[in-house]
Design an enzyme around this catalytic site. Structure first.
Site, PDB file in Angstrom:
ATOM      1  N   GLY A 189       0.865  -1.092   0.068  1.00  8.52           N
ATOM      2  CA  GLY A 189      -0.217   0.019  -0.004  1.00  8.52           C
ATOM      3  C   GLY A 189       0.759   1.434  -0.005  1.00  8.52           C
ATOM      4  N   THR A 248       6.410  -0.652   3.601  1.00  7.88           N
ATOM      5  CA  THR A 248       5.722  -1.888   3.551  1.00  7.88           C
ATOM      6  C   THR A 248       6.487  -3.139   3.414  1.00  7.88           C
ATOM      7  OG1 THR A 248       4.910  -1.365   1.420  1.00  7.88           O
ATOM      8  CG2 THR A 248       3.413  -0.940   3.036  1.00  7.88           C
ATOM      9  N   ASP A 313      11.353   4.004  -5.606  1.00  7.93           N
ATOM     10  CA  ASP A 313      10.607   2.779  -5.313  1.00  7.93           C
ATOM     11  C   ASP A 313      11.694   1.647  -5.177  1.00  7.93           C
ATOM     12  OD1 ASP A 313       8.662   1.022  -4.967  1.00  7.93           O
ATOM     13  OD2 ASP A 313       7.937   0.723  -7.194  1.00  7.93           O
ATOM     14  N   TRP A 402       9.826  -9.914  -7.110  1.00  5.84           N
ATOM     15  CA  TRP A 402       9.482 -10.771  -6.090  1.00  5.84           C
ATOM     16  C   TRP A 402       9.766 -12.320  -6.489  1.00  5.84           C
ATOM     17  CZ3 TRP A 402       5.836 -14.575  -6.375  1.00  5.84           C
ATOM     18  CH2 TRP A 402       4.872 -14.561  -7.276  1.00  5.84           C
ATOM     19  N   CYS A 613      -3.821  -4.319 -13.814  1.00  2.00           N
ATOM     20  CA  CYS A 613      -4.467  -5.648 -14.354  1.00  2.00           C
ATOM     21  C   CYS A 613      -4.382  -5.862 -15.773  1.00  2.00           C
ATOM     22  CB  CYS A 613      -5.953  -5.883 -13.642  1.00  2.00           C
ATOM     23  SG  CYS A 613      -5.957  -6.121 -11.927  1.00  2.00           S
ATOM     24  N   HIS A 614      -4.816  -5.003 -16.558  1.00  2.00           N
ATOM     25  CA  HIS A 614      -5.064  -5.057 -17.926  1.00  2.00           C
ATOM     26  C   HIS A 614      -3.898  -4.434 -18.883  1.00  2.00           C
ATOM     27  CE1 HIS A 614      -9.226  -5.950 -17.358  1.00  2.00           C
ATOM     28  NE2 HIS A 614      -9.387  -4.859 -16.514  1.00  2.00           N
TER      29      HIS A 614
END
Length: 704
Positions: A189, A248, A313, A402, A613-614
């Site tokens: 998040g 996070t 990031d 990841w 997602c797309h």
């Protein structure tokens, strides 16, 4: 995640250690000599290494499909676990299944009903990356903030805890770990809100919360609560509280039972722009850090920060591999870490002392890591405040994501799935708004740069930082890795090949062609004396969205089969014939795109996170339907009902009521434009011409 039989003192060392290594496999063998794989990385060392040898260089030519199972469409880039002869798999939105590990017989199903409970796209956009097993319990963390303990024999829920409330700007998609009966789980998040990150430990049998460790400091007007708070506070400066945060820890955790330490991999800050996050400067601990805590209490022991004052990031949430190796002739207990920033770090895991770090991918943000201080020597001008946009390597996608690396105690090599991905980044224009404008940057996360959108599997000796071999892979999204004592390295590919390589040379010695991309990390285990290798097929998660352009030459279609594939020597199964569905955009006669309207739609598509997602540039990556081929984009009422009102929420598409009707129509317009461009793009990709590159991405203020 560790089996009923596995106790802190009952370790089994991997055999046949290389001469340069000592005790490299003794961080807990995952039970019964490696028969089981109850943890994401098999055990607390997170080596993704199997000590089994039945499947080896000598026998791999006899490796065949033993059984398969067809899964539902959705997110399947997840790692299974196996214990006591049962294989446990999570797919979609927290759908869990148990199988007989040797036969594939379905034993039970458990639906966590995330699609019904989740309230936002944040809670539904990533899917689960894995699950855990401990003492007859299967543990899952749902994206909407629940941690659930399930009876491994019956599939019935035993306990449930809520990490965070539904109205919080958090999600949880990483695989939980269970170390010595403690469930370790974090959350995400921090890309969209200045939340205060934390990691929580629960009792695996009862769900009782044991401790919680915060990764960034709390209210500075109140007394420090503990040693960790005392360490963090001086590194946040100016009027930061309530405006900056993050940290996070959503993916990587490791455990050394001898030292009684749990290692936490901590993520990025919010906003990315440090001048907004911490206007007085400072390192901003524990952002982009590895933090060692006492396993019983969660108390701070030591930390190491890979990106002080991070602003790109830059996260440390990639796997932290524990091994005992010889460096300069001396045995060292080390932690091996290849984070986003492109450096491979070797640390003393007892103290956090810096040992070495070298580049394993193209890096422009730093020249090197200083050997005396362990801090990066940043290149001039890499801090973007007050500048225009500039080129950054690695970009926010990172040089390693990841999907896990593996380490073999036999070869002494760490096998890293590497991405070469550049970005353009710069300050936020005045008045910019959008989904993630709070990041404080303008970003083209998948920029059209020479040498970008490539991937590799690289084998590196962490004792010397020397590369042993490198293999270029198809596409831009390299699969997770499994190493075995059979001198093999297994990895899936975006082109649908599941391959085994010679661990010493990198040569492909076996492959199996599936009908779908294979990027999930494989596992290996033994049941009734027979060794198996299992992997899930299908694209999704991060690679299904923001990395889709680099995979455009390969079919990652949402409609392609998503399966559990299990292999063994002399397996007798085979896959049914699959007819590849055609890629045909809907006919839209008379539609004549207007560039200004198309650009507005592209901005709306990007800043409202549709691309997660797309796919970037609306190029589907397998996580969700490729909307360029959907007839729904021709029907304004149907499109609005799905996008804004949630007509397809039961299928996993959350509603976006915050969008105005004009924004919805703008997105639909953009998708119609992209559909018209498909024939030329597909022809160029098929021909392999330079025009095959996806169209240039528009810079999105504050987003990607």
């Amino acid at each position: 995640m560790i089996g009923t039989f596995w106790k802190r003192a009952a370790w089994i060392c991997a055999p046949a250690l290389a001469a340069t290594l000592v005790l490299a496999g003794c961080q807990g063998a995952g039970g019964k000599g490696g028969d089981d794989w109850p943890n994401f990385g098999r055990d607390g060392a997170e080596q993704h290494y199997s000590p089994l040898t039945q499947i080896s260089l000598k026998t791999v030519d006899k490796l065949k499909l033993a059984w398969h199972y067809d899964l539902e469409p959705g997110f399947t880039v997840s790692a299974p676990v196996e214990a006591d002869g049962k294989l446990f798999v999570t797919s979609g939105h927290s759908m869990i299944r148990a199988f007989e590990a040797d036969t594939g017989k379905l034993l039970w199903e458990f639906d966590a009903k995330t699609r019904e409970i989740a309230q936002s796209s944040l809670h539904m956009s990533w899917g689960n990356k894995g699950l855990a097993y401990w003492n007859g319990r299967v543990i899952i963390a749902t994206t909407d903030g629940r941690v659930i303990g399930i009876d491994a024999n019956t599939g019935k829920q035993v306990w449930e805890q809520r990490q965070f409330e539904l109205n919080e700007i958090r999600n949880s998609n990483g695989a939980p770990r269970v170390f010595d009966g403690k469930v370790i789980i974090g959350h995400g998040g921090a890309d969209i809100s200045p939340i205060r990150g934390y990691v929580t430990a629960y009792d695996a049998m009862t769900g009782k919360q044991l401790w919680r460790f915060y990764t960034v400091p709390g209210d500075p007007s109140k007394p420090a609560a503990n040693k960790a708070e005392e360490v963090m506070r001086p590194t946040w400066k100016g009027d930061w509280f309530g405006k900056g945060g993050g940290g996070t820890a959503w993916n990587a955790f490791s455990y050394d039972p001898e030292l009684n330490l749990i290692y936490l991999g901590v993520g990025n800050g919010f906003p990315y722009n440090q001048q907004l996050r911490s206007p007085g400067g400072g390192d901003n601990l524990f952002l982009a850090s590895i933090v060692a805590v006492n396993a019983d209490t969660g108390d701070y022991v030591w930390h190491y920060q890979v990106c002080p004052a991070e602003q790109w990031d830059c996260t440390a949430v990639m796997d932290m591999t524990l091994a005992d190796i010889k460096i300069d002739g001396k045995p060292r207990k080390v932690l091996i870490h290849a984070p986003k920033n492109g450096f491979l770090y070797v640390l003393d895991r007892r103290t956090g002392q810096f040992i070495s770090a070298e580049k394993f991918a193209k890096v422009t943000w730093a020249e090197r890591i200083d050997q005396k201080t362990g801090r990066p020597v940043e290149n001039p001008g890499i801090r973007y405040q007050g500048k225009g946009m500039f080129e950054l390597w690695p970009g926010p996608q990172g040089a390693h994501s990841w999907l896990p690396q593996a380490f073999s105690p036999k070869t002494g090599l760490v096998y890293i799935p590497v991405m070469e991905m550049g970005a353009m980044i710069g300050p936020l224009p005045p008045g910019a708004t959008g989904f993630s404008a709070g990041m404080g940057v303008t970003l083209i996360g998948d920029a059209d740069l020479p040498g970008s959108r490539k991937s590799f599997l690289k084998a590196i000796d962490p004792a010397t930082q020397k590369q042993a071999w490198s293999a270029e892979l198809p596409g831009a999204w390299p699969g997770g890795v499994l190493a075995t004592a059979g001198d093999l390295v297994f990895q899936g590919q975006i082109d649908g090949q599941f391959v085994a390589r010679d661990a010493e040379t990198g040569k492909v010695v076996w492959s199996f062609k599936t009908d779908s991309p294979v990027v999930a990390p494989p596992i290996s285990y033994r049941v009734k004396g027979k060794q198996y290798v299992t992997v899930l097929t299908g694209s999704g998660s991060q690679g299904g969205g923001i990395l889709a352009t680099g995979n455009a030459a390969y079919r990652t279609d949402y409609r392609l089969p998503r399966r559990v594939l299990t292999f063994a020597i002399d397996g007798k199964d085979s896959l049914p014939k699959f007819d590849m569905p055609p890629l045909e955009p809907p006919a839209d006669p008379g539609f004549k795109p207007e560039p200004a309207k198309a650009m507005a739609g592209a901005m709306a598509f990007g800043t409202n996170a549709c691309l997660v997602c797309h796919g970037m540039n609306a190029i589907g990556g397998g996580a969700a339907p490729d909307l360029r081929f959907s007839p729904v984009i021709l029907d304004p009422e149907a499109f609005r009902a799905i996008v804004k009102d949630g007509a397809l929420k039961p299928a996993g598409m959350p509603p976006s009521p915050q969008l105005s009707d004009a924004q919805v129509e703008s997105i639909r317009y953009y998708l119609r434009v992209r559909a018209q461009q498909v024939p030329a793009e597909l022809a160029a990709l098929k021909a392999g011409t330079p025009a095959a590159s996806p169209p240039k991405s528009a810079p999105l203020p504050g987003g990607m």
